[in-house]
Design a protein around this motif. Structure first.
Motif, PDB file in Angstrom:
ATOM      1  N   PRO A   1       0.805  -1.177  -0.054  1.00  0.00           N
ATOM      2  CA  PRO A   1      -0.095  -0.179   0.049  1.00  0.00           C
ATOM      3  C   PRO A   1       0.869   1.270  -0.061  1.00  0.00           C
ATOM      4  CG  PRO A   1      -0.764  -1.541   1.714  1.00  0.00           C
ATOM      5  CD  PRO A   1       0.461  -2.229   1.136  1.00  0.00           C
ATOM      6  N   ILE A   2       0.439   2.239  -0.738  1.00  0.00           N
ATOM      7  CA  ILE A   2       1.309   3.323  -0.820  1.00  0.00           C
ATOM      8  C   ILE A   2       1.199   4.186   0.564  1.00  0.00           C
ATOM      9  CG2 ILE A   2       1.376   5.664  -2.317  1.00  0.00           C
ATOM     10  CD1 ILE A   2       2.156   3.444  -3.981  1.00  0.00           C
ATOM     11  N   GLY A   3       2.307   4.549   0.634  1.00  0.00           N
ATOM     12  CA  GLY A   3       2.483   5.376   2.216  1.00  0.00           C
ATOM     13  C   GLY A   3       3.164   4.240   3.210  1.00  0.00           C
ATOM     14  N   LEU A   4       2.741   3.060   2.975  1.00  0.00           N
ATOM     15  CA  LEU A   4       3.359   2.210   4.249  1.00  0.00           C
ATOM     16  C   LEU A   4       4.764   2.211   4.545  1.00  0.00           C
ATOM     17  CD1 LEU A   4       2.974  -0.082   6.204  1.00  0.00           C
ATOM     18  CD2 LEU A   4       3.181  -1.739   4.357  1.00  0.00           C
ATOM     19  N   HIS A   5       5.620   2.183   3.386  1.00  0.00           N
ATOM     20  CA  HIS A   5       7.069   2.109   3.653  1.00  0.00           C
ATOM     21  C   HIS A   5       7.523   3.499   3.591  1.00  0.00           C
ATOM     22  CE1 HIS A   5       6.892  -1.928   2.563  1.00  0.00           C
ATOM     23  NE2 HIS A   5       7.875  -2.112   3.472  1.00  0.00           N
ATOM     24  N   SER A   6       6.665   4.383   3.183  1.00  0.00           N
ATOM     25  CA  SER A   6       6.960   6.023   3.418  1.00  0.00           C
ATOM     26  C   SER A   6       7.209   6.324   4.911  1.00  0.00           C
ATOM     27  CB  SER A   6       6.305   6.681   2.316  1.00  0.00           C
ATOM     28  OG  SER A   6       6.076   6.318   1.269  1.00  0.00           O
ATOM     29  N   LEU A   7       6.185   5.973   5.444  1.00  0.00           N
ATOM     30  CA  LEU A   7       5.836   5.980   6.940  1.00  0.00           C
ATOM     31  C   LEU A   7       7.153   5.321   7.882  1.00  0.00           C
ATOM     32  CD1 LEU A   7       4.530   7.658   9.070  1.00  0.00           C
ATOM     33  CD2 LEU A   7       2.907   5.539   9.214  1.00  0.00           C
ATOM     34  N   VAL A   8       7.204   4.171   7.238  1.00  0.00           N
ATOM     35  CA  VAL A   8       8.042   3.278   8.197  1.00  0.00           C
ATOM     36  C   VAL A   8       9.616   3.654   7.864  1.00  0.00           C
ATOM     37  CG1 VAL A   8       9.093   1.066   8.127  1.00  0.00           C
ATOM     38  CG2 VAL A   8       6.540   1.362   7.930  1.00  0.00           C
ATOM     39  N   PHE A   9       9.861   4.081   6.615  1.00  0.00           N
ATOM     40  CA  PHE A   9      11.304   4.610   6.385  1.00  0.00           C
ATOM     41  C   PHE A   9      11.447   6.070   7.151  1.00  0.00           C
ATOM     42  CE2 PHE A   9      12.147   1.997   2.308  1.00  0.00           C
ATOM     43  CZ  PHE A   9      12.111   0.671   3.085  1.00  0.00           C
ATOM     44  N   GLU A  10      10.498   6.608   7.306  1.00  0.00           N
ATOM     45  CA  GLU A  10      10.583   7.915   7.932  1.00  0.00           C
ATOM     46  C   GLU A  10      11.097   7.664   9.638  1.00  0.00           C
ATOM     47  OE1 GLU A  10      10.246  11.384   7.286  1.00  0.00           O
ATOM     48  OE2 GLU A  10      10.304  10.661   5.246  1.00  0.00           O
TER      49      GLU A  10
ATOM     50  N   ALA B   1       1.509  -5.235  11.509  1.00  0.00           N
ATOM     51  CA  ALA B   1       0.392  -4.346  12.133  1.00  0.00           C
ATOM     52  C   ALA B   1      -0.335  -3.742  11.180  1.00  0.00           C
ATOM     53  CB  ALA B   1       1.003  -3.305  13.042  1.00  0.00           C
ATOM     54  N   VAL B   2      -0.044  -3.069  10.171  1.00  0.00           N
ATOM     55  CA  VAL B   2      -0.893  -2.284   9.147  1.00  0.00           C
ATOM     56  C   VAL B   2      -1.752  -3.273   8.601  1.00  0.00           C
ATOM     57  CG1 VAL B   2      -0.816  -1.221   7.059  1.00  0.00           C
ATOM     58  CG2 VAL B   2       0.850  -0.433   8.901  1.00  0.00           C
ATOM     59  N   ARG B   3      -1.150  -4.526   8.181  1.00  0.00           N
ATOM     60  CA  ARG B   3      -2.029  -5.380   7.554  1.00  0.00           C
ATOM     61  C   ARG B   3      -3.267  -6.048   8.408  1.00  0.00           C
ATOM     62  NH1 ARG B   3       2.368  -8.752   4.007  1.00  0.00           N
ATOM     63  NH2 ARG B   3       2.754  -7.008   2.235  1.00  0.00           N
ATOM     64  N   VAL B   4      -2.812  -6.227   9.694  1.00  0.00           N
ATOM     65  CA  VAL B   4      -3.802  -6.649  10.516  1.00  0.00           C
ATOM     66  C   VAL B   4      -4.938  -5.737  10.921  1.00  0.00           C
ATOM     67  CG1 VAL B   4      -4.245  -7.575  12.955  1.00  0.00           C
ATOM     68  CG2 VAL B   4      -2.362  -8.622  11.615  1.00  0.00           C
ATOM     69  N   LEU B   5      -4.525  -4.502  11.271  1.00  0.00           N
ATOM     70  CA  LEU B   5      -5.295  -3.480  11.794  1.00  0.00           C
ATOM     71  C   LEU B   5      -6.042  -2.681  10.677  1.00  0.00           C
ATOM     72  CD1 LEU B   5      -2.947  -1.927  14.618  1.00  0.00           C
ATOM     73  CD2 LEU B   5      -4.754  -3.565  15.036  1.00  0.00           C
TER      74      LEU B   5
ATOM     75  N   GLN C   1      -5.806  -3.465   6.998  1.00  0.00           N
ATOM     76  CA  GLN C   1      -6.534  -4.071   6.111  1.00  0.00           C
ATOM     77  C   GLN C   1      -7.259  -5.406   6.779  1.00  0.00           C
ATOM     78  OE1 GLN C   1      -2.920  -5.246   3.814  1.00  0.00           O
ATOM     79  NE2 GLN C   1      -2.935  -3.161   2.951  1.00  0.00           N
ATOM     80  N   GLU C   2      -7.441  -5.470   7.979  1.00  0.00           N
ATOM     81  CA  GLU C   2      -8.302  -6.436   8.466  1.00  0.00           C
ATOM     82  C   GLU C   2      -7.876  -7.918   7.918  1.00  0.00           C
ATOM     83  OE1 GLU C   2     -12.251  -5.266   8.083  1.00  0.00           O
ATOM     84  OE2 GLU C   2     -12.034  -3.420   9.326  1.00  0.00           O
ATOM     85  N   GLN C   3      -6.711  -8.061   7.898  1.00  0.00           N
ATOM     86  CA  GLN C   3      -6.342  -9.578   7.532  1.00  0.00           C
ATOM     87  C   GLN C   3      -6.048 -10.347   8.866  1.00  0.00           C
ATOM     88  OE1 GLN C   3      -2.824  -9.318   4.895  1.00  0.00           O
ATOM     89  NE2 GLN C   3      -3.897  -8.538   3.296  1.00  0.00           N
ATOM     90  N   PRO C   4      -6.504 -11.412   8.860  1.00  0.00           N
ATOM     91  CA  PRO C   4      -6.170 -12.436   9.858  1.00  0.00           C
ATOM     92  C   PRO C   4      -4.526 -12.453  10.187  1.00  0.00           C
ATOM     93  CG  PRO C   4      -6.998 -13.881   8.078  1.00  0.00           C
ATOM     94  CD  PRO C   4      -6.874 -12.451   7.701  1.00  0.00           C
ATOM     95  N   LEU C   5      -4.282 -12.599  11.509  1.00  0.00           N
ATOM     96  CA  LEU C   5      -2.964 -12.878  12.145  1.00  0.00           C
ATOM     97  C   LEU C   5      -2.586 -14.417  11.747  1.00  0.00           C
ATOM     98  CD1 LEU C   5      -0.488 -11.581  13.020  1.00  0.00           C
ATOM     99  CD2 LEU C   5      -1.251 -11.712  15.243  1.00  0.00           C
ATOM    100  N   ALA C   6      -2.215 -14.938  10.737  1.00  0.00           N
ATOM    101  CA  ALA C   6      -2.020 -16.321  10.525  1.00  0.00           C
ATOM    102  C   ALA C   6      -0.586 -16.559  10.354  1.00  0.00           C
ATOM    103  CB  ALA C   6      -2.975 -17.038   9.634  1.00  0.00           C
ATOM    104  N   GLY C   7       0.179 -17.789  10.582  1.00  0.00           N
ATOM    105  CA  GLY C   7       1.107 -18.034  10.197  1.00  0.00           C
ATOM    106  C   GLY C   7       2.417 -17.159  10.826  1.00  0.00           C
ATOM    107  N   VAL C   8       2.307 -16.687  12.012  1.00  0.00           N
ATOM    108  CA  VAL C   8       3.274 -15.869  12.887  1.00  0.00           C
ATOM    109  C   VAL C   8       4.645 -16.690  13.037  1.00  0.00           C
ATOM    110  CG1 VAL C   8       3.906 -14.515  14.637  1.00  0.00           C
ATOM    111  CG2 VAL C   8       1.479 -14.690  13.930  1.00  0.00           C
ATOM    112  N   GLY C   9       4.464 -17.900  13.064  1.00  0.00           N
ATOM    113  CA  GLY C   9       5.800 -18.569  13.276  1.00  0.00           C
ATOM    114  C   GLY C   9       6.479 -18.565  12.052  1.00  0.00           C
ATOM    115  N   ASP C  10       5.936 -18.778  10.809  1.00  0.00           N
ATOM    116  CA  ASP C  10       6.718 -18.783   9.580  1.00  0.00           C
ATOM    117  C   ASP C  10       7.165 -17.368   9.262  1.00  0.00           C
ATOM    118  OD1 ASP C  10       5.980 -21.313   9.033  1.00  0.00           O
ATOM    119  OD2 ASP C  10       4.180 -20.977   7.980  1.00  0.00           O
TER     120      ASP C  10
END
Length: 179
Positions: free
Chosen positions: A70-79, A117-121, A123-132
């Protein structure tokens, strides 16, 4: 202005190297992140905060365009990464290979947590496969930490202010004193 252009060129080279590495490698998630190391290199330079933050924003935006996130995700993270890396170095007066390795490994984890965190909060994607994801992030952080000193070295070589060897020398030999 020339130094800013060299810094931007270094960041574009890191983006191109990262995207080439992703395109040519059969493995995608366990690759080292050269762009994070380049942002951390930018944080350790003696440039203005506004200039460095603007460069981190531009690099993050182009990273989002190339990666499909998503546009802005890495822009914010890199800032955030730039400002925190700059603060850590200035606050604790750290430098050297051990600092580069440690900062790169921690930065990969910080970016991974932010993206999850952005994907879960948002984009409402389920938090699955955290170990992987944790295993992939661990491999990525180790590889990024191993390559971080090389990225810092290339960054220093690309952004150094170099003058031609003859420009500092006089054209004619100095006159001898009259006795």
């Amino acid at each position: 202005m020339g130094r800013i252009a060299r810094l931007l060129a270094f960041a574009v080279v890191a983006l191109a190297a990262q995207s080439t590495l992703v395109a040519l490698s059969p493995v995608r998630d366990e690759l080292p992140d050269l762009v994070i190391a380049a942002i951390l290199f930018l944080a350790t330079l003696d440039v203005g905060v506004v200039t460095g933050a603007a460069l981190a924003l531009v690099v993050g935006y182009f990273f989002d365009l190339l990666s499909g996130s998503p546009i802005g995700l890495h822009s914010l993270v890199f800032e955030f990464l730039y400002l925190s890396g700059r603060w850590i170095q200035r606050r604790f007066f750290l430098a050297g290979v051990l600092f580069e390795v440690t900062l790169a490994a921690g930065a990969v984890w910080a970016v991974a947590v932010a993206v999850i965190a952005v994907r879960v909060l948002a984009q409402e994607q389920p938090l699955a496969g955290v170990g992987d994801v944790a295993v992939q992030t661990a491999i990525r952080s180790v590889l990024t930490a191993v390559l971080a000193p090389a990225v810092f070295w290339v960054g220093n070589r690309m952004t150094a202010d170099r003058r031609p060897a003859l420009s500092g020398r006089p054209l004619e030999p100095p006159a001898r004193p009259v006795e």
